[in-house]
Design an enzyme around this catalytic site. Structure first.
Site, mmCIF file in Angstrom:
data_model
loop_
_atom_site.group_PDB
_atom_site.id
_atom_site.type_symbol
_atom_site.label_atom_id
_atom_site.label_comp_id
_atom_site.label_asym_id
_atom_site.label_seq_id
_atom_site.Cartn_x
_atom_site.Cartn_y
_atom_site.Cartn_z
ATOM 1 N N GLY A 248 7.782 1.737 10.851
ATOM 2 C CA GLY A 248 7.681 2.516 9.621
ATOM 3 C C GLY A 248 8.960 3.095 9.074
ATOM 4 O O GLY A 248 8.926 3.841 8.090
ATOM 5 N N GLU A 293 7.848 -0.354 17.010
ATOM 6 C CA GLU A 293 7.593 -1.612 16.298
ATOM 7 C C GLU A 293 8.192 -1.636 14.892
ATOM 8 O O GLU A 293 7.465 -1.758 13.904
ATOM 9 C CB GLU A 293 6.078 -1.814 16.169
ATOM 10 C CG GLU A 293 5.363 -1.853 17.490
ATOM 11 C CD GLU A 293 3.842 -1.880 17.342
ATOM 12 O OE1 GLU A 293 3.200 -2.520 18.177
ATOM 13 O OE2 GLU A 293 3.311 -1.260 16.391
ATOM 14 N N PRO A 294 9.500 -1.552 14.771
ATOM 15 C CA PRO A 294 10.079 -1.635 13.433
ATOM 16 C C PRO A 294 10.021 -3.057 12.895
ATOM 17 O O PRO A 294 10.259 -4.013 13.626
ATOM 18 C CB PRO A 294 11.538 -1.201 13.648
ATOM 19 C CG PRO A 294 11.824 -1.488 15.085
ATOM 20 C CD PRO A 294 10.516 -1.399 15.830
ATOM 21 N N GLY A 295 9.679 -3.202 11.640
ATOM 22 C CA GLY A 295 9.665 -4.528 11.008
ATOM 23 C C GLY A 295 10.627 -4.531 9.827
ATOM 24 O O GLY A 295 11.680 -5.162 9.852
ATOM 25 N N ARG A 296 10.257 -3.729 8.815
ATOM 26 C CA ARG A 296 11.042 -3.677 7.581
ATOM 27 C C ARG A 296 12.528 -3.406 7.839
ATOM 28 O O ARG A 296 13.390 -4.034 7.244
ATOM 29 C CB ARG A 296 10.477 -2.545 6.703
ATOM 30 C CG ARG A 296 11.036 -2.494 5.298
ATOM 31 C CD ARG A 296 10.613 -1.187 4.611
ATOM 32 N NE ARG A 296 9.197 -0.949 4.656
ATOM 33 C CZ ARG A 296 8.317 -1.394 3.760
ATOM 34 N NH1 ARG A 296 8.734 -2.083 2.733
ATOM 35 N NH2 ARG A 296 7.036 -1.124 3.882
ATOM 36 N N ARG A 333 5.628 -7.154 -4.492
ATOM 37 C CA ARG A 333 5.661 -5.732 -4.103
ATOM 38 C C ARG A 333 5.678 -4.756 -5.292
ATOM 39 O O ARG A 333 5.202 -3.646 -5.175
ATOM 40 C CB ARG A 333 6.818 -5.452 -3.140
ATOM 41 C CG ARG A 333 6.656 -6.210 -1.817
ATOM 42 C CD ARG A 333 7.614 -5.742 -0.731
ATOM 43 N NE ARG A 333 7.308 -4.405 -0.276
ATOM 44 C CZ ARG A 333 7.953 -3.328 -0.628
ATOM 45 N NH1 ARG A 333 8.992 -3.403 -1.429
ATOM 46 N NH2 ARG A 333 7.592 -2.150 -0.183
ATOM 47 N N TYR A 337 2.760 -2.186 -5.192
ATOM 48 C CA TYR A 337 3.137 -0.805 -4.821
ATOM 49 C C TYR A 337 4.087 -0.144 -5.818
ATOM 50 O O TYR A 337 4.678 0.881 -5.505
ATOM 51 C CB TYR A 337 3.851 -0.784 -3.457
ATOM 52 C CG TYR A 337 3.315 -1.708 -2.407
ATOM 53 C CD1 TYR A 337 2.057 -1.519 -1.847
ATOM 54 C CD2 TYR A 337 4.094 -2.766 -1.930
ATOM 55 C CE1 TYR A 337 1.581 -2.368 -0.868
ATOM 56 C CE2 TYR A 337 3.616 -3.620 -0.941
ATOM 57 C CZ TYR A 337 2.354 -3.415 -0.416
ATOM 58 O OH TYR A 337 1.893 -4.261 0.556
ATOM 59 N N CYS A 364 1.445 -16.008 -15.148
ATOM 60 C CA CYS A 364 0.693 -15.651 -16.346
ATOM 61 C C CYS A 364 -0.014 -14.319 -16.153
ATOM 62 O O CYS A 364 -1.241 -14.254 -16.064
ATOM 63 C CB CYS A 364 -0.314 -16.747 -16.651
ATOM 64 S SG CYS A 364 0.517 -18.245 -17.124
ATOM 65 N N GLU A 365 0.762 -13.261 -16.042
ATOM 66 C CA GLU A 365 0.224 -11.907 -15.844
ATOM 67 C C GLU A 365 1.240 -10.913 -16.359
ATOM 68 O O GLU A 365 2.416 -11.000 -15.992
ATOM 69 C CB GLU A 365 0.063 -11.594 -14.352
ATOM 70 C CG GLU A 365 -0.951 -12.422 -13.669
ATOM 71 C CD GLU A 365 -1.729 -11.645 -12.623
ATOM 72 O OE1 GLU A 365 -1.797 -10.403 -12.700
ATOM 73 O OE2 GLU A 365 -2.270 -12.314 -11.756
HETATM 74 N N1 LLP Z 1 3.230 -1.625 13.600
HETATM 75 C C1 LLP Z 1 2.055 -1.692 12.964
HETATM 76 C C2 LLP Z 1 0.815 -1.546 13.729
HETATM 77 C C3 LLP Z 1 2.008 -1.902 11.577
HETATM 78 O O1 LLP Z 1 0.837 -1.948 10.958
HETATM 79 C C4 LLP Z 1 3.224 -2.078 10.857
HETATM 80 C C5 LLP Z 1 3.217 -2.331 9.419
HETATM 81 C C6 LLP Z 1 4.433 -2.023 11.569
HETATM 82 C C7 LLP Z 1 4.390 -1.778 12.941
HETATM 83 C C8 LLP Z 1 5.766 -2.227 10.914
HETATM 84 O O2 LLP Z 1 6.075 -1.257 9.971
HETATM 85 P P1 LLP Z 1 7.512 -1.293 9.247
HETATM 86 O O3 LLP Z 1 8.552 -0.936 10.267
HETATM 87 O O4 LLP Z 1 7.717 -2.662 8.730
HETATM 88 O O5 LLP Z 1 7.402 -0.302 8.168
HETATM 89 N N2 LLP Z 1 3.276 -4.904 2.886
HETATM 90 C C9 LLP Z 1 3.767 -3.545 2.863
HETATM 91 C C10 LLP Z 1 4.016 -3.019 4.237
HETATM 92 C C11 LLP Z 1 2.789 -3.018 5.111
HETATM 93 C C12 LLP Z 1 3.087 -2.552 6.496
HETATM 94 C C13 LLP Z 1 1.954 -2.836 7.397
HETATM 95 N N3 LLP Z 1 2.145 -2.442 8.759
HETATM 96 C C14 LLP Z 1 5.036 -3.485 2.009
HETATM 97 O O6 LLP Z 1 5.425 -4.509 1.451
HETATM 98 O O7 LLP Z 1 5.629 -2.424 1.865
#
Ligand code: LLP
Length: 434
Positions: A248, A293-296, A333, A337, A364-365
């Protein structure tokens, strides 16, 4: 722009990523094109893993692969020694194909099917994060059939309202995810899962949301989770050995977002590590193995998308639209959002920004917008447009809407580039059509 050595303006006044001039990328690959900076990804994985190790000790960074999933990203994060979080059979399959060590995967989801659970067991994933009673039942049955036990966590909801878009908040009381600690639901499922023969309940998970800048939200979640660990230990003698606090961490997209280096991103981990150490010391708990669990924040700023400006529409005194050769099919996005992005005229980086434009996609939106009211130098048809910080949740949320191609992905490093996801063809579009 959040400049760095691998994302900067070169001597020609062009945007350069991973040592490659964006003009060369356009000539070699065309547009629209996703470009990912390998150094950035490797660097931040290393900084995160080192920081967790130095500031906390036992634990694992698990890259949330929903942010960007393809074979090569699993290979890279694996090479950097970190784990992964997966949320579907498709992500598990991809990770496994990439040779990812499946015991370093946390498998999530509020509606994992029996076949997905079975696949996870067949692959030997490390942790399955349970999010319902019937899921626990199904998993127990599947484990009996295979004559194994499985390490599990339970997704809990600590009721922390993080300040982010409500679509990406996940730990509010009315969330579809997890069991509320406050209501007693979490306590009940802990007792239930703990009584299952084949499920080895080692700890709990929470994820409070995404694109969160306020460290105090994470600290609050830690307070609540450790209070709950203490409660379960005092009342039932349940002593957990693992705590997964999700991801997050907020990243830079546009003006107003903090600009950080990889090392500064690690401050999120430092804060979490220190706050958790304080809490467990104060509450007399065993030190849990910490999973984050960082993703973004691992892939977001590593990526840019290159487009070519097409038709330009001036609505006198009201708006100037640049229509690009991409849109919500490669980046939904804004439509979802109202997400903000920084846009650059990639070959005129030093020119004064004198005109206000909205960047429109080709679907087309009316809602197919990438960015509203961005200042750019005068743009002409054919100009190269770059949208920054598109590495997370762009390719992974792309679609073939309007039967557009999902753009290919190119990885850049040390002045060289290569496809990691190749271009789609017309044949791909009709591959499954009957
Ligand atoms: N762990 C869990 C259980 C999650 O559900 C998520 C993201 C993460 C880790 C990773 O979070 P991050 O570090 O990436 O913030 N599609 C949306 C984001 C949805 C995130 C869903 N869960 C967007 O484009 O902003």
């Amino acid at each position: 722009m959040n400049q760095r050595e691998t994302l900067k303006v070169n001597e020609l006044g062009h945007l350069e990523i991973g040592g490659v001039d964006c003009n060369c990328l356009r000539e070699q690959y065309g547009t629209p094109l996703y470009v990912m900076d390998q150094d950035y990804i490797e660097n931040i994985c290393k900084v995160y893993a080192d920081t967790l190790n130095a500031e906390y000790g036992e634990g694992m960074i698990a890259y949330a692969s929903k942010a960007f999933s393809c074979l090569e990203i699993y290979r890279i994060v694996n090479k950097m020694g970190i784990g992964a979080d997966s949320v579907s059979a498709g992500e598990l399959f991809t990770a496994n194909k990439a040779g990812f060590p499946m015991q370093k995967i946390c498998f999530h989801g509020n509606n994992k099917s029996k076949s997905e659970l079975k696949l996870a067991l067949d692959y030997g994933v490390g942790y399955i994060v349970i999010d319902s009673y019937t899921e626990a039942d199904d998993l127990e049955t599947l484990c009996e059939q295979k004559n194994i036990t499985q390490k599990v966590l339970i997704r809990t909801n600590p009721g922390v309202e993080a300040h982010t878009h409500h679509f990406v908040q996940t730990a509010k009381i009315d969330s579809k995810f997890g069991f509320s600690i406050e209501s007693g639901d979490a306590e009940n499922i802990v007792k239930y899962v703990n009584s299952k023969e084949r499920l080895n309940l080692v700890g709990l998970h929470c994820h409070i949301g995404s694109q969160i800048f306020e460290e105090k939200s994470f600290i609050l979640a830690i307070e609540k989770m450790t209070d709950f660990y203490k409660h379960l230990s005092d009342k039932y003698g349940i002593k957990f050995s693992v705590l997964n606090l999700g991801g997050g961490f907020g990243i830079w997209y546009a003006d107003g977002d903090a600009k950080k280096t990889c090392n500064q991103y690690a401050d999120y981990i430092k804060t979490i590590a220190n706050s958790l150490k304080d809490c467990i010391a104060k509450k007399g708990l065993n030190k849990p193995y910490l999973i984050l669990e960082p993703g973004r924040s691992i892939v977001g700023e590593a990526g840019i998308t290159l487009y070519t400006a097409g038709r330009i529409k001036e609505i006198k005194g009201i708006k100037n639209y640049i229509s690009i050769d991409g849109g919500m099919f490669d980046n939904p996005r804004y439509a979802l959002y109202q997400a903000k992005y920084s846009v650059e005229s990639a070959l005129k980086m030093n020119a004064p920004k004198t005109v206000k434009y909205s960047i429109a996609g080709k679907c087309c939106e009316s809602g197919d917008i990438i960015a509203e009211d961005v200042m750019l130098p005068q743009v002409n048809e054919g100009d190269l447009i770059a949208v920054l910080s598109t590495g997370a949740y762009n390719y992974s949320m792309a679609s073939n809407y309007n039967r557009n191609f999902i753009p290919p992905v190119v990885m850049v490093k040390d002045g060289a580039s290569r496809y990691i996801v190749k271009p789609q063809t017309f044949e791909d579009l009709i591959r499954n059509d009957i």
